[in-house]
Scaffold this motif. Structure first.
Motif, short mmCIF file in Angstrom:
data_model
loop_
_atom_site.label_atom_id
_atom_site.label_comp_id
_atom_site.label_asym_id
_atom_site.label_seq_id
_atom_site.Cartn_x
_atom_site.Cartn_y
_atom_site.Cartn_z
N ALA A 1 0.84 -1.21 0.00
CA ALA A 1 0.00 0.00 0.00
C ALA A 1 0.87 1.25 0.00
N ILE A 2 1.95 1.22 0.77
CA ILE A 2 2.88 2.37 0.77
C ILE A 2 3.51 2.55 -0.60
N THR A 3 3.93 1.44 -1.21
CA THR A 3 4.56 1.52 -2.53
C THR A 3 3.58 2.05 -3.57
N VAL A 4 2.36 1.56 -3.55
CA VAL A 4 1.35 2.04 -4.50
C VAL A 4 1.02 3.50 -4.20
N GLY A 5 0.96 3.87 -2.94
CA GLY A 5 0.72 5.27 -2.58
C GLY A 5 1.82 6.19 -3.07
N LEU A 6 3.05 5.69 -3.02
CA LEU A 6 4.16 6.50 -3.54
C LEU A 6 4.14 6.62 -5.06
N ALA A 7 3.33 5.81 -5.71
CA ALA A 7 3.19 5.91 -7.16
C ALA A 7 2.21 7.01 -7.58
N VAL A 8 1.47 7.56 -6.63
CA VAL A 8 0.50 8.61 -6.96
C VAL A 8 1.16 9.83 -7.60
N PRO A 9 2.31 10.32 -7.11
CA PRO A 9 2.96 11.43 -7.82
C PRO A 9 3.38 11.06 -9.25
N VAL A 10 3.72 9.82 -9.48
CA VAL A 10 4.05 9.38 -10.84
C VAL A 10 2.80 9.46 -11.71
N VAL A 11 1.68 9.04 -11.15
CA VAL A 11 0.42 9.13 -11.89
C VAL A 11 0.09 10.59 -12.16
N ALA A 12 0.33 11.46 -11.20
CA ALA A 12 0.03 12.88 -11.37
C ALA A 12 0.87 13.49 -12.49
N GLY B 1 -1.52 11.68 -16.62
CA GLY B 1 -2.60 12.60 -16.94
C GLY B 1 -3.24 13.24 -15.72
N GLY B 2 -2.74 12.93 -14.56
CA GLY B 2 -3.26 13.54 -13.34
C GLY B 2 -3.94 12.54 -12.44
N VAL B 3 -4.07 12.93 -11.17
CA VAL B 3 -4.67 12.05 -10.18
C VAL B 3 -6.18 11.97 -10.40
N VAL C 1 -7.99 4.65 -9.76
CA VAL C 1 -7.76 3.21 -9.58
C VAL C 1 -6.57 2.98 -8.66
N VAL C 2 -5.49 3.73 -8.87
CA VAL C 2 -4.29 3.57 -8.04
C VAL C 2 -4.61 3.91 -6.58
N ILE C 3 -5.32 4.99 -6.35
CA ILE C 3 -5.68 5.37 -4.99
C ILE C 3 -6.62 4.32 -4.37
N ALA D 1 -7.64 -0.18 -0.70
CA ALA D 1 -8.13 -1.55 -0.59
C ALA D 1 -7.08 -2.48 0.02
N LEU D 2 -5.82 -2.24 -0.27
CA LEU D 2 -4.75 -3.06 0.31
C LEU D 2 -4.71 -2.90 1.82
N VAL D 3 -4.90 -1.68 2.30
CA VAL D 3 -4.92 -1.44 3.74
C VAL D 3 -6.16 -2.08 4.36
N VAL D 4 -7.29 -1.95 3.70
CA VAL D 4 -8.54 -2.53 4.21
C VAL D 4 -8.44 -4.05 4.29
N CYS D 5 -7.73 -4.66 3.35
CA CYS D 5 -7.57 -6.12 3.34
C CYS D 5 -6.90 -6.63 4.61
N CYS D 6 -6.11 -5.80 5.25
CA CYS D 6 -5.45 -6.21 6.50
C CYS D 6 -6.47 -6.60 7.57
N GLY D 7 -7.62 -5.98 7.55
CA GLY D 7 -8.64 -6.29 8.53
C GLY D 7 -9.41 -7.57 8.27
N PHE D 8 -9.22 -8.15 7.09
CA PHE D 8 -9.97 -9.34 6.71
C PHE D 8 -9.08 -10.56 6.48
N LEU D 9 -7.89 -10.57 7.04
CA LEU D 9 -6.94 -11.65 6.78
C LEU D 9 -7.39 -13.00 7.34
N ARG D 10 -8.33 -13.01 8.26
CA ARG D 10 -8.83 -14.28 8.80
C ARG D 10 -9.83 -14.94 7.86
N ARG D 11 -10.34 -14.20 6.93
CA ARG D 11 -11.35 -14.72 6.00
C ARG D 11 -10.69 -15.55 4.90
#
Length: 126
Positions: free
Chosen positions: A16-27, A31-33, A40-42, A47-57
């Motif tokens: 999630a951190i790596t994908v978040g750091l890609a946001v300036p590249v997208v900007a 063509g912009g954020v 989609v990138v955001i 969603a990657l952070v939210v998935c941490c809460g569902f790892l038991r599923r």
């Protein structure tokens, strides 16, 4: 396999951190954020952070793999983000293979922690 959930949580946060750091590249290059690719990138990073809460599923692993495919699907518009998706997809496939291998060895009683020290053939210190 509780320890594997910890590995999964750590990997999800790092991704999630790596994908978040890609946001300036997208900007700059995508063509912009505010474009569809930027959203989609955001969304994938959140969603990657939210998935941490569902790892038991049981359904979370296919969701994680689908998020990797979502990043790879941006190959035409954002090739740099696709590279992130490919690298993390390779990691997830490797981690799932390791989990399966450990589960197989655990079921067969082949893990070092499952071995009886009296049956090793050693009489103790020489």
């Amino acid at each position: 396999m509780k320890s594997f959930r910890g590995v999964m949580a750590g990997a999800l946060i790092l991704e999630a951190i790596t994908v978040g750091l890609a946001v300036p590249v997208v900007a700059r290059l995508g063509g912009g954020v505010g474009t569809a690719g930027g959203w989609v990138v955001i969304a994938v990073a959140v969603a990657l952070v939210v998935c941490c809460g569902f790892l038991r599923r049981t359904w979370i692993v296919p969701v994680i793999l689908a998020l990797q495919l979502a990043l790879i699907a941006l190959v035409v518009t954002l090739p740099a983000v696709t590279v992130i998706g490919v690298v993390f997809l390779a990691f997830w496939l490797w981690a799932l293979w390791l989990r399966r291998d450990v589960a197989r060895r655990m079921a067969a009683g082949l893990l070092p922690s499952q071995q009886d020290p009296d049956r090793t053939g050693h009489d103790g210190p020489a």
